[in-house]
Scaffold this motif. Structure first.
Motif, PDB file in Angstrom:
ATOM      1  N   VAL A 131     -43.793 -13.035  16.944  1.00  0.00           N
ATOM      2  CA  VAL A 131     -43.190 -13.869  15.909  1.00  0.00           C
ATOM      3  C   VAL A 131     -42.564 -15.094  16.571  1.00  0.00           C
ATOM      4  O   VAL A 131     -42.164 -15.031  17.746  1.00  0.00           O
ATOM      5  N   GLN A 132     -42.483 -16.173  15.844  1.00  0.00           N
ATOM      6  CA  GLN A 132     -41.854 -17.377  16.373  1.00  0.00           C
ATOM      7  C   GLN A 132     -40.331 -17.262  16.299  1.00  0.00           C
ATOM      8  O   GLN A 132     -39.782 -16.531  15.470  1.00  0.00           O
ATOM      9  N   SER A 133     -39.664 -18.000  17.149  1.00  0.00           N
ATOM     10  CA  SER A 133     -38.208 -18.052  17.138  1.00  0.00           C
ATOM     11  C   SER A 133     -37.707 -18.426  15.743  1.00  0.00           C
ATOM     12  O   SER A 133     -38.250 -19.343  15.107  1.00  0.00           O
ATOM     13  N   GLY A 134     -36.703 -17.686  15.268  1.00  0.00           N
ATOM     14  CA  GLY A 134     -36.189 -17.900  13.925  1.00  0.00           C
ATOM     15  C   GLY A 134     -36.824 -17.016  12.875  1.00  0.00           C
ATOM     16  O   GLY A 134     -36.340 -16.957  11.736  1.00  0.00           O
ATOM     17  N   GLY A 135     -37.887 -16.341  13.241  1.00  0.00           N
ATOM     18  CA  GLY A 135     -38.603 -15.489  12.307  1.00  0.00           C
ATOM     19  C   GLY A 135     -37.974 -14.107  12.170  1.00  0.00           C
ATOM     20  O   GLY A 135     -36.913 -13.815  12.729  1.00  0.00           O
ATOM     21  N   SER A 136     -38.671 -13.261  11.417  1.00  0.00           N
ATOM     22  CA  SER A 136     -38.170 -11.917  11.114  1.00  0.00           C
ATOM     23  C   SER A 136     -39.252 -10.876  11.351  1.00  0.00           C
ATOM     24  O   SER A 136     -40.442 -11.162  11.233  1.00  0.00           O
ATOM     25  N   LEU A 137     -38.814  -9.678  11.690  1.00  0.00           N
ATOM     26  CA  LEU A 137     -39.678  -8.510  11.781  1.00  0.00           C
ATOM     27  C   LEU A 137     -38.890  -7.303  11.284  1.00  0.00           C
ATOM     28  O   LEU A 137     -37.656  -7.272  11.396  1.00  0.00           O
ATOM     29  N   ARG A 138     -39.625  -6.322  10.780  1.00  0.00           N
ATOM     30  CA  ARG A 138     -38.991  -5.075  10.363  1.00  0.00           C
ATOM     31  C   ARG A 138     -39.669  -3.933  11.104  1.00  0.00           C
ATOM     32  O   ARG A 138     -40.877  -3.719  10.967  1.00  0.00           O
ATOM     33  N   LEU A 139     -38.886  -3.214  11.893  1.00  0.00           N
ATOM     34  CA  LEU A 139     -39.381  -2.044  12.599  1.00  0.00           C
ATOM     35  C   LEU A 139     -39.075  -0.791  11.784  1.00  0.00           C
ATOM     36  O   LEU A 139     -38.041  -0.730  11.102  1.00  0.00           O
ATOM     37  N   SER A 140     -39.955   0.180  11.883  1.00  0.00           N
ATOM     38  CA  SER A 140     -39.744   1.444  11.205  1.00  0.00           C
ATOM     39  C   SER A 140     -39.991   2.591  12.172  1.00  0.00           C
ATOM     40  O   SER A 140     -40.866   2.507  13.032  1.00  0.00           O
ATOM     41  N   CYS A 141     -39.208   3.650  12.018  1.00  0.00           N
ATOM     42  CA  CYS A 141     -39.360   4.850  12.844  1.00  0.00           C
ATOM     43  C   CYS A 141     -39.508   6.041  11.906  1.00  0.00           C
ATOM     44  O   CYS A 141     -38.606   6.328  11.110  1.00  0.00           O
ATOM     45  N   ALA A 142     -40.649   6.707  12.003  1.00  0.00           N
ATOM     46  CA  ALA A 142     -40.898   7.902  11.204  1.00  0.00           C
ATOM     47  C   ALA A 142     -40.588   9.135  12.050  1.00  0.00           C
ATOM     48  O   ALA A 142     -41.093   9.268  13.168  1.00  0.00           O
ATOM     49  N   VAL A 143     -39.771  10.004  11.514  1.00  0.00           N
ATOM     50  CA  VAL A 143     -39.308  11.188  12.239  1.00  0.00           C
ATOM     51  C   VAL A 143     -39.895  12.438  11.597  1.00  0.00           C
ATOM     52  O   VAL A 143     -39.684  12.691  10.407  1.00  0.00           O
ATOM     53  N   SER A 144     -40.639  13.201  12.400  1.00  0.00           N
ATOM     54  CA  SER A 144     -41.227  14.444  11.887  1.00  0.00           C
ATOM     55  C   SER A 144     -40.301  15.598  12.246  1.00  0.00           C
ATOM     56  O   SER A 144     -40.271  16.048  13.387  1.00  0.00           O
ATOM     57  N   VAL A 145     -39.537  16.034  11.265  1.00  0.00           N
ATOM     58  CA  VAL A 145     -38.613  17.162  11.423  1.00  0.00           C
ATOM     59  C   VAL A 145     -38.169  17.557  10.030  1.00  0.00           C
ATOM     60  O   VAL A 145     -38.390  16.816   9.077  1.00  0.00           O
ATOM     61  N   SER A 146     -37.529  18.687   9.898  1.00  0.00           N
ATOM     62  CA  SER A 146     -37.102  19.109   8.570  1.00  0.00           C
ATOM     63  C   SER A 146     -36.071  18.134   8.019  1.00  0.00           C
ATOM     64  O   SER A 146     -35.287  17.556   8.734  1.00  0.00           O
ATOM     65  N   ASP A 147     -36.082  17.951   6.696  1.00  0.00           N
ATOM     66  CA  ASP A 147     -35.169  17.000   6.052  1.00  0.00           C
ATOM     67  C   ASP A 147     -33.721  17.292   6.405  1.00  0.00           C
ATOM     68  O   ASP A 147     -32.952  16.388   6.678  1.00  0.00           O
ATOM     69  N   SER A 148     -33.338  18.533   6.382  1.00  0.00           N
ATOM     70  CA  SER A 148     -31.931  18.862   6.571  1.00  0.00           C
ATOM     71  C   SER A 148     -31.455  18.476   7.960  1.00  0.00           C
ATOM     72  O   SER A 148     -30.311  18.061   8.129  1.00  0.00           O
TER      73      SER A 148
END
Length: 115
Positions: free
Chosen positions: A12-29
């Motif tokens: 991305v160019q300077s001043g821009g935006s990105l959104r990172l996501s992390c998916a976690v495989s484990v029980s909800d609780s």
């Protein structure tokens, strides 16, 4: 057993935006009860804490990203995101999702910010 998978990195160019996501495989609780973190690392340097979110949604940030990055979590989908705005070349790094309670790391996603 737990698995963390990051996505959303890129160039991305300077001043821009990105959104990172992390998916976690484990029980909800398990996921909803513990803090989650984002770290980053550049070649030759140790990993740096970027942001943390508690089980109740409280957040804290490294001074270098405060006001520009936002960490959030979805306890239904077992995900933790990092919205990065006003990106700078010095934000270039490999970004890692981390679950401290399980000492579990994701594989990392590269973020490159061009000047």
């Amino acid at each position: 057993q737990v698995q963390l998978v990051e996505s959303g990195g890129g160039l991305v160019q300077s001043g821009g935006s990105l959104r990172l996501s992390c998916a976690v495989s484990v029980s909800d609780s398990d996921f909803r009860n513990y803090p989650m973190m984002w770290y980053r690392q550049t070649p030759g340097k140790s990993r740096e804490m970027v942001a943390v979110i508690t089980s109740t949604g409280s957040t804290n940030y490294a001074n270098s990203v405060k006001g520009r990055f936002t960490i959030s979590r979805n306890n239904t989908r077992n995900t933790v995101d990092l919205q990065m705005n006003s990106l700078k070349p010095e934000d270039t790094a490999v970004y890692y999702c981390y679950w401290p309670q399980r000492s579990a790391w994701g594989q990392g996603t590269q973020v490159t910010v061009s000047a």
